[in-house]
Design a protein around this motif. Structure first.
Motif, PDB file in Angstrom:
ATOM      1  N   LEU A  11       0.829  -1.206   0.000  1.00 22.33           N
ATOM      2  CA  LEU A  11       0.000   0.000   0.000  1.00 22.33           C
ATOM      3  C   LEU A  11       0.860   1.250   0.000  1.00 22.33           C
ATOM      4  CD1 LEU A  11      -2.731  -1.131   2.532  1.00 22.33           C
ATOM      5  CD2 LEU A  11      -3.018  -0.801   0.079  1.00 22.33           C
ATOM      6  N   VAL A  12       1.907   1.240   0.805  1.00 25.11           N
ATOM      7  CA  VAL A  12       2.822   2.393   0.860  1.00 25.11           C
ATOM      8  C   VAL A  12       3.475   2.593  -0.506  1.00 25.11           C
ATOM      9  CG1 VAL A  12       4.977   3.254   1.872  1.00 25.11           C
ATOM     10  CG2 VAL A  12       3.232   2.208   3.332  1.00 25.11           C
ATOM     11  N   GLU A  13       3.923   1.508  -1.121  1.00 23.05           N
ATOM     12  CA  GLU A  13       4.552   1.595  -2.447  1.00 23.05           C
ATOM     13  C   GLU A  13       3.566   2.120  -3.491  1.00 23.05           C
ATOM     14  OE1 GLU A  13       7.548   1.311  -5.279  1.00 23.05           O
ATOM     15  OE2 GLU A  13       7.746   0.973  -3.124  1.00 23.05           O
ATOM     16  N   ILE A  33      -7.690  -3.909   0.574  1.00 20.59           N
ATOM     17  CA  ILE A  33      -7.152  -2.722  -0.117  1.00 20.59           C
ATOM     18  C   ILE A  33      -8.258  -1.696  -0.333  1.00 20.59           C
ATOM     19  CG2 ILE A  33      -6.180  -1.885  -2.288  1.00 20.59           C
ATOM     20  CD1 ILE A  33      -4.576  -4.534  -2.394  1.00 20.59           C
ATOM     21  N   TYR A  34      -9.413  -2.150  -0.787  1.00 20.27           N
ATOM     22  CA  TYR A  34     -10.542  -1.252  -1.032  1.00 20.27           C
ATOM     23  C   TYR A  34     -10.981  -0.574   0.271  1.00 20.27           C
ATOM     24  CZ  TYR A  34     -14.792   0.443  -3.302  1.00 20.27           C
ATOM     25  OH  TYR A  34     -15.783   1.226  -3.819  1.00 20.27           O
ATOM     26  N   ALA A  35     -11.063  -1.341   1.347  1.00 18.84           N
ATOM     27  CA  ALA A  35     -11.433  -0.785   2.652  1.00 18.84           C
ATOM     28  C   ALA A  35     -10.435   0.283   3.086  1.00 18.84           C
ATOM     29  CB  ALA A  35     -11.521  -1.892   3.695  1.00 18.84           C
ATOM     30  N   TYR A  36      -9.157   0.024   2.871  1.00 24.70           N
ATOM     31  CA  TYR A  36      -8.109   0.985   3.237  1.00 24.70           C
ATOM     32  C   TYR A  36      -8.321   2.313   2.513  1.00 24.70           C
ATOM     33  CZ  TYR A  36      -3.469   3.133   3.389  1.00 24.70           C
ATOM     34  OH  TYR A  36      -2.425   3.996   3.546  1.00 24.70           O
ATOM     35  N   TYR A  37      -8.488   2.250   1.200  1.00 26.37           N
ATOM     36  CA  TYR A  37      -8.622   3.477   0.423  1.00 26.37           C
ATOM     37  C   TYR A  37      -9.966   4.162   0.620  1.00 26.37           C
ATOM     38  CZ  TYR A  37      -4.215   2.747  -1.926  1.00 26.37           C
ATOM     39  OH  TYR A  37      -2.881   2.596  -2.191  1.00 26.37           O
ATOM     40  N   ARG A  38     -11.012   3.421   0.955  1.00 25.85           N
ATOM     41  CA  ARG A  38     -12.337   4.018   1.144  1.00 25.85           C
ATOM     42  C   ARG A  38     -12.603   4.366   2.594  1.00 25.85           C
ATOM     43  NH1 ARG A  38     -13.704   6.678  -1.777  1.00 25.85           N
ATOM     44  NH2 ARG A  38     -15.887   6.479  -1.329  1.00 25.85           N
ATOM     45  N   GLN A  39     -11.613   4.153   3.474  1.00 22.17           N
ATOM     46  CA  GLN A  39     -11.718   4.476   4.897  1.00 22.17           C
ATOM     47  C   GLN A  39     -12.864   3.720   5.566  1.00 22.17           C
ATOM     48  OE1 GLN A  39     -11.858   8.751   5.159  1.00 22.17           O
ATOM     49  NE2 GLN A  39      -9.775   8.976   4.434  1.00 22.17           N
ATOM     50  N   ILE A  42     -11.626  -1.754   9.140  1.00 21.76           N
ATOM     51  CA  ILE A  42     -11.082  -3.034   8.706  1.00 21.76           C
ATOM     52  C   ILE A  42     -11.980  -4.204   9.112  1.00 21.76           C
ATOM     53  CG2 ILE A  42      -9.587  -3.467  10.687  1.00 21.76           C
ATOM     54  CD1 ILE A  42      -8.784  -4.039   6.951  1.00 21.76           C
ATOM     55  N   GLU A  43     -12.724  -4.031  10.195  1.00 20.33           N
ATOM     56  CA  GLU A  43     -13.638  -5.085  10.627  1.00 20.33           C
ATOM     57  C   GLU A  43     -14.739  -5.335   9.599  1.00 20.33           C
ATOM     58  OE1 GLU A  43     -13.159  -2.231  12.554  1.00 20.33           O
ATOM     59  OE2 GLU A  43     -11.564  -3.126  13.774  1.00 20.33           O
ATOM     60  N   GLN A  44     -15.006  -4.350   8.754  1.00 18.88           N
ATOM     61  CA  GLN A  44     -16.048  -4.446   7.726  1.00 18.88           C
ATOM     62  C   GLN A  44     -15.499  -4.892   6.368  1.00 18.88           C
ATOM     63  OE1 GLN A  44     -19.299  -3.826   8.436  1.00 18.88           O
ATOM     64  NE2 GLN A  44     -18.669  -3.534  10.552  1.00 18.88           N
ATOM     65  N   ALA A  45     -14.192  -5.009   6.233  1.00 20.59           N
ATOM     66  CA  ALA A  45     -13.571  -5.268   4.935  1.00 20.59           C
ATOM     67  C   ALA A  45     -14.090  -6.530   4.256  1.00 20.59           C
ATOM     68  CB  ALA A  45     -12.049  -5.338   5.070  1.00 20.59           C
ATOM     69  N   MET A  46     -14.261  -7.598   5.003  1.00 18.54           N
ATOM     70  CA  MET A  46     -14.677  -8.863   4.385  1.00 18.54           C
ATOM     71  C   MET A  46     -16.140  -8.853   3.950  1.00 18.54           C
ATOM     72  SD  MET A  46     -12.024 -10.495   4.067  1.00 18.54           S
ATOM     73  CE  MET A  46     -10.484  -9.731   4.450  1.00 18.54           C
ATOM     74  N   ARG A  47     -16.864  -7.794   4.299  1.00 18.18           N
ATOM     75  CA  ARG A  47     -18.254  -7.654   3.876  1.00 18.18           C
ATOM     76  C   ARG A  47     -18.389  -6.863   2.583  1.00 18.18           C
ATOM     77  NH1 ARG A  47     -21.344  -5.119   8.544  1.00 18.18           N
ATOM     78  NH2 ARG A  47     -23.077  -5.449   7.125  1.00 18.18           N
ATOM     79  N   ILE A  48     -17.307  -6.255   2.111  1.00 14.61           N
ATOM     80  CA  ILE A  48     -17.344  -5.482   0.870  1.00 14.61           C
ATOM     81  C   ILE A  48     -17.433  -6.449  -0.302  1.00 14.61           C
ATOM     82  CG2 ILE A  48     -16.065  -3.912  -0.641  1.00 14.61           C
ATOM     83  CD1 ILE A  48     -14.787  -2.756   1.916  1.00 14.61           C
ATOM     84  N   LYS A  49     -18.408  -6.238  -1.146  1.00 17.80           N
ATOM     85  CA  LYS A  49     -18.593  -7.117  -2.302  1.00 17.80           C
ATOM     86  C   LYS A  49     -17.702  -6.638  -3.441  1.00 17.80           C
ATOM     87  CE  LYS A  49     -21.983  -9.334  -5.148  1.00 17.80           C
ATOM     88  NZ  LYS A  49     -23.389  -9.626  -5.374  1.00 17.80           N
ATOM     89  N   GLY A  63      -7.712  16.191   0.045  1.00 15.85           N
ATOM     90  CA  GLY A  63      -8.108  15.835   1.393  1.00 15.85           C
ATOM     91  C   GLY A  63      -8.009  14.353   1.708  1.00 15.85           C
ATOM     92  N   GLY A  64      -7.315  13.581   0.873  1.00  9.92           N
ATOM     93  CA  GLY A  64      -7.126  12.169   1.161  1.00  9.92           C
ATOM     94  C   GLY A  64      -8.274  11.266   0.770  1.00  9.92           C
ATOM     95  N   MET A  65      -9.278  11.795   0.099  1.00  8.56           N
ATOM     96  CA  MET A  65     -10.408  10.978  -0.345  1.00  8.56           C
ATOM     97  C   MET A  65     -10.108  10.410  -1.732  1.00  8.56           C
ATOM     98  SD  MET A  65     -12.390  11.020   2.205  1.00  8.56           S
ATOM     99  CE  MET A  65     -13.737  10.160   1.460  1.00  8.56           C
ATOM    100  N   TRP A  66     -10.948   9.453  -2.150  1.00  9.23           N
ATOM    101  CA  TRP A  66     -10.750   8.797  -3.430  1.00  9.23           C
ATOM    102  C   TRP A  66     -12.050   8.759  -4.209  1.00  9.23           C
ATOM    103  CZ3 TRP A  66      -5.946   6.981  -4.908  1.00  9.23           C
ATOM    104  CH2 TRP A  66      -4.962   7.025  -3.916  1.00  9.23           C
ATOM    105  N   ASN A  67     -11.986   9.102  -5.486  1.00  6.91           N
ATOM    106  CA  ASN A  67     -13.109   8.967  -6.401  1.00  6.91           C
ATOM    107  C   ASN A  67     -13.101   7.525  -6.911  1.00  6.91           C
ATOM    108  OD1 ASN A  67     -15.210   9.833  -8.133  1.00  6.91           O
ATOM    109  ND2 ASN A  67     -13.737   9.972  -9.802  1.00  6.91           N
TER     110      ASN A  67
END
Length: 107
Positions: A11-13, A33-39, A42-49, A63-67
Motif C-alpha cells: 500500500l505504501v509503495e 485494499i478497497y477498505a483501506y482506500y475508502r476508509q 477493517i472489521e467491515q472489509a470482508m463484507r465489501i462485495k 483531502g485524502g479521499m478517493w473517487n
C-alpha cells in the motif's frame, strides 16, 4: 491482521507512485485494499462485495479521499471492452463512503 501487515508495504509503495497502478489479486486482498482506500473500518472489509470481471478505478482527490469508478469487463467482437456501470454518488451512511457499485453484505 496478518493480511493487513503483509499488505502494508504494498500500500505504501502504491501510494508513492505517480503513474497509474493496477492491482490484480484474490478477493480477500482486494477487499482489504478497497477498505483501506475508502476508509471503511477493517472489521467491515470482508463484507465489501468485489464483483468478478470488474475494474474499480480509484482516483485521488483533495483531502485524502478517493473517487471510485466501477467498470465492467465484457467480451466484445473486437476483444474485451470496459463499460462504466457506476460512478460516485452521495455517501449513503454517515461515516462510511458507500458508492453505487459497492455493497456491504449482511452481518
Amino acid at each position: 491482521a496478518d493480511l493487513i501487515g503483509r499488505l502494508e508495504p504494498c500500500l505504501v509503495e502504491a501510494e508513492q507512485q505517480t503513474a497509474p497502478v493496477l492491482i490484480c489479486s484474490h478477493t480477500s486482498v482486494l477487499q482489504v485494499i478497497y477498505a483501506y482506500y475508502r476508509q471503511v473500518p477493517i472489521e467491515q472489509a470482508m463484507r465489501i462485495k468485489i464483483e468478478p470481471h470488474t475494474v474499480y478505478e480509484l482516483t485521488p482527490l483533495m483531502g485524502g479521499m478517493w473517487n471510485v469508478a466501477v467498470l465492467k469487463l465484457h467480451a466484445g467482437a473486437a476483444g474485451p471492452v470496459l463499460t462504466e456501470v457506476s460512478s460516485p454518488a452521495t455517501p449513503t451512511v454517515p461515516g462510511y463512503y458507500a458508492w453505487s457499485g459497492e455493497s456491504l453484505g449482511d452481518a
